[in-house]
Design a protein around this motif. Structure first.
Motif, PDB file in Angstrom:
ATOM      1  N   ALA A 147       0.807  -1.210   0.000  1.00  0.00           N
ATOM      2  CA  ALA A 147       0.000   0.000   0.000  1.00  0.00           C
ATOM      3  C   ALA A 147       0.846   1.268   0.000  1.00  0.00           C
ATOM      4  N   GLY A 148       2.178   1.127   0.060  1.00  0.00           N
ATOM      5  CA  GLY A 148       3.061   2.281   0.079  1.00  0.00           C
ATOM      6  C   GLY A 148       3.388   2.783   1.461  1.00  0.00           C
ATOM      7  N   ASN A 149       2.849   2.137   2.515  1.00  0.00           N
ATOM      8  CA  ASN A 149       3.234   2.508   3.872  1.00  0.00           C
ATOM      9  C   ASN A 149       4.717   2.225   4.089  1.00  0.00           C
ATOM     10  N   ILE A 150       5.334   2.991   4.965  1.00  0.00           N
ATOM     11  CA  ILE A 150       6.776   2.906   5.195  1.00  0.00           C
ATOM     12  C   ILE A 150       7.028   2.403   6.612  1.00  0.00           C
ATOM     13  N   TYR A 151       7.938   1.445   6.737  1.00  0.00           N
ATOM     14  CA  TYR A 151       8.400   0.989   8.049  1.00  0.00           C
ATOM     15  C   TYR A 151       9.854   1.414   8.226  1.00  0.00           C
ATOM     16  N   LEU A 152      10.132   2.037   9.355  1.00  0.00           N
ATOM     17  CA  LEU A 152      11.489   2.434   9.720  1.00  0.00           C
ATOM     18  C   LEU A 152      11.917   1.637  10.944  1.00  0.00           C
ATOM     19  N   ALA A 153      13.159   1.209  10.977  1.00  0.00           N
ATOM     20  CA  ALA A 153      13.725   0.581  12.171  1.00  0.00           C
ATOM     21  C   ALA A 153      15.128   1.121  12.352  1.00  0.00           C
ATOM     22  N   GLY A 154      15.500   1.401  13.595  1.00  0.00           N
ATOM     23  CA  GLY A 154      16.822   1.940  13.856  1.00  0.00           C
ATOM     24  C   GLY A 154      17.068   2.106  15.338  1.00  0.00           C
ATOM     25  N   SER A 155      18.080   2.898  15.660  1.00  0.00           N
ATOM     26  CA  SER A 155      18.410   3.185  17.048  1.00  0.00           C
ATOM     27  C   SER A 155      18.762   4.657  17.172  1.00  0.00           C
ATOM     28  N   PHE A 156      18.743   5.167  18.409  1.00  0.00           N
ATOM     29  CA  PHE A 156      19.067   6.560  18.666  1.00  0.00           C
ATOM     30  C   PHE A 156      19.605   6.674  20.083  1.00  0.00           C
ATOM     31  N   VAL A 157      20.358   7.746  20.340  1.00  0.00           N
ATOM     32  CA  VAL A 157      20.938   7.980  21.663  1.00  0.00           C
ATOM     33  C   VAL A 157      20.198   9.101  22.382  1.00  0.00           C
ATOM     34  N   GLY A 158      20.197  10.297  21.822  1.00  0.00           N
ATOM     35  CA  GLY A 158      19.593  11.429  22.514  1.00  0.00           C
ATOM     36  C   GLY A 158      18.094  11.512  22.327  1.00  0.00           C
ATOM     37  N   PHE A 159      17.645  11.481  21.058  1.00  0.00           N
ATOM     38  CA  PHE A 159      16.221  11.573  20.762  1.00  0.00           C
ATOM     39  C   PHE A 159      16.028  11.304  19.281  1.00  0.00           C
ATOM     40  N   ILE A 160      14.789  11.070  18.896  1.00  0.00           N
ATOM     41  CA  ILE A 160      14.379  11.111  17.499  1.00  0.00           C
ATOM     42  C   ILE A 160      12.953  11.633  17.470  1.00  0.00           C
ATOM     43  N   ASP A 161      12.698  12.596  16.590  1.00  0.00           N
ATOM     44  CA  ASP A 161      11.384  13.202  16.444  1.00  0.00           C
ATOM     45  C   ASP A 161      10.767  12.681  15.148  1.00  0.00           C
TER      46      ASP A 161
END
Length: 543
Positions: A147-161
């Motif tokens: 359907a064009g939906n996007i999945y993101l996977a990752g890591s972060f230290v301080g923050f992610i908006d």
């Protein structure tokens, strides 16, 4: 009349139902006007004209000999680019409009010209939208569903908006792992956060499980971590693989001690196919099918046991897998010891070996970067080499000098025969390449470069003098290797790290990566900042 136009008119008519008791009569009039041979019903014509019989057209659909503008393409393309409205004339009886004359409708984009033939107001390779998600010390990989939906996977230290939700680490030490689902426009649907006690949990692979969510994997060497099935613990590192459903809820998790998963895809039956490099479960150099519903192993093959298998240890660190027709499996690995050989192997749906082809560099080096396939069985191999690159027992590609490293792209037939090959680059850097193939065999490439590069459409050159401030470049080739379009995205400073290029079912391209102190314009305005980091997404519609 374009069916989409008719559908939109009917939708508008339906919207009147809440306020108008003659809703069905309005719809009947629209059907009579836009559909040949429309079914009649008692009073339909009369409802519009004040009189009539079953199935009769209105007495006067238009003013005789009246003229008005018309357009039969999608409304958003009207008078955009090369598209132009036409005119139509009412007949003498006033019962119907004549054909739309003089209109210009969208056609396939010719990227060799400046004209906008598909009338989307975008140049070839220009993004229809782009988004940056500010973050600190983040990484991210992406995939899309049908359907064009996007999945993101990752890591972060301080923050992610994520544009609707700001995530911060659960502990001061961080980092935390995140998985998020976004819609086709990059708007947040949901996000999940997993508390990490160590610093080495970054996801390395991700795939959409159709309408049933997402599967991702990574490496863990500090414990515990819990994805929803209870804490994963151990006394030595290994790979985790996790499935979440379309709402972001836990389905299952698995942990393989001492193992390093390297790639995955979802086959035609919905099962997960993974490749591994090290470890005991699966064993070294394995390709394994996993039941997508339960996470249980279906079958596994140790590639080194094949007649041409070679040394598992030598091939351990770089391995890619992709799916072919009828659930066949394609694997690509290279020899990390001698660095003079890469091997393409194919397997049937039961992981029985079919054939293998070696890519060798007798007087230089070769390493693999990515692997892709199309629905016709075409196989695309991307890598880097110095000196000469021999494909099977036949064709040889060469760099301009033995010391110069270039990037290669080779296509093999479904039976492993060489079809075509290209090399590109100069003495600068060409790195971090990602590749994806459409069902028709069009290839889209995304990477970093300095110096100059030419994919067949003319030289693209950077203005930087270092190998650190690399520009982004995306290029599209057809199934025969001919250039369709290429586009350079200038980096104003800092670093750009492409992490994925994906092709939707409608041939739309999605670009993903990280900006570190970099500002890049994908054609929709500057993204990023000179003193910050961000995860970027950009969607490029088909020309």
């Amino acid at each position: 009349m374009n069916p989409q136009h008719l559908s939109s008119r009917l939708t508008g008519a339906l919207a009147l139902c809440a306020a108008c008791s003659s809703c069905a009569l309005v719809i009947g009039a629209e059907w009579d006007r836009y559909s040949e041979g429309a079914p009649g019903s008692a009073g339909t014509g009369g409802a519009t004209s004040g009189a009539g019989s079953a199935g009769a057209p209105p007495e006067e659909a238009c003013t005789p000999r009246a003229m008005e503008p018309c357009y039969e393409g999608r409304a958003q393309t009207r008078d955009v680019g090369s598209c132009r409205s036409g005119t139509r004339v009412c007949n003498e009886e006033g019962t119907s409009w004549g054909p739309c004359s003089g209109q210009t409708l969208p056609s396939d984009e010719d990227c060799a010209t400046d004209a906008d033939e598909d009338c989307n107001a975008l140049a070839c390779g220009q993004a229809s939208w782009a988004r940056a998600f500010p973050a600190n010390a983040a990484s991210a990989i992406a995939t899309t569903d049908a359907a064009g939906n996007i999945y993101l996977a990752g890591s972060f230290v301080g923050f992610i908006d994520l544009g609707g939700r700001r995530l911060t680490p659960s502990s001061a030490t961080g980092p935390d792992l995140f998985v998020a689902k976004l819609d086709r426009r990059g708007e947040l649907v949901w996000a999940r956060q997993f508390d990490e006690t160590g610093d080495n949990y970054t996801p390395y692979g991700i795939a959409s499980a159709g309408d049933d969510g997402v599967v991702f994997f990574g490496w863990i060497d500090q414990f515990p971590i819990d994805f929803g099935g209870g804490p994963i613990t151990g006394d030595r590192g290994g790979s985790y693989i996790v499935r979440l459903d379309g709402a972001g809820d836990y389905v299952w998790q698995q942990f393989y001690a001492d193992d390093s998963l390297t790639d995955l895809f979802i086959d035609g039956s919905g099962d997960i196919v993974v490749s591994s490099a090290l470890g005991s479960a699966p064993e070294p150099g394995h390709i394994t099918q996993i039941n997508a519903k339960t996470g249980a192993t279906v079958r596994s093959v140790r590639t080194c046991d094949e007649p041409d298998g070679g040394d598992c240890v030598d091939e351990a660190l770089r391995r890619h897998v992709a799916g072919g027709p009828e659930n066949t499996v394609i694997a690509l690995s290279d020899d990390t010891n001698t660095r003079d050989r890469a091997t393409v192997r194919t397997y049937d749906s039961f992981l029985k070996h079919r054939w293998s082809v070696d890519l060798t560099s007798p007087d230089g080096e070769v390493d693999t970067l990515d692997l892709a396939s199309d629905e016709r069985g075409g196989i695309y191999v991307m890598g880097g080499f110095r000196g000469r690159l021999q494909i099977g027992d036949g064709v040889t590609l060469s760099t301009s000098t033995a010391a110069r490293r270039e990037t290669f792209l080779v296509k093999l037939s479904p039976s492993g025969e060489y079809e075509w090959g290209k090399s590109f680059g100069d003495t600068g850097q060409q790195v971090n390449w990602q590749m994806s193939a459409s069902d028709a065999g069009d290839i889209t490439l995304l990477g970093n470069f300095s110096g100059s590069v030419d994919f067949g459409g003319g030289t693209l050159a950077t203005t930087t003098t270092t190998d650190e401030d690399l520009d982004l470049v995306v290029a599209k080739l057809d199934a025969g290797g001919s250039h369709l379009w290429s586009r350079q995205f200038v980096n104003s400073g800092g670093q750009t790290w492409p992490s994925g290029v994906l092709i939707d079912a409608d041939n739309t391209v999605l670009l993903a990566g990280i900006l570190v102190g970099a500002v890049v314009d994908f054609g929709t305005g500057a993204l990023g900042s000179a003193d910050g980091e961000a995860v970027f997404l950009a969607r490029v519609p088909p020309p």
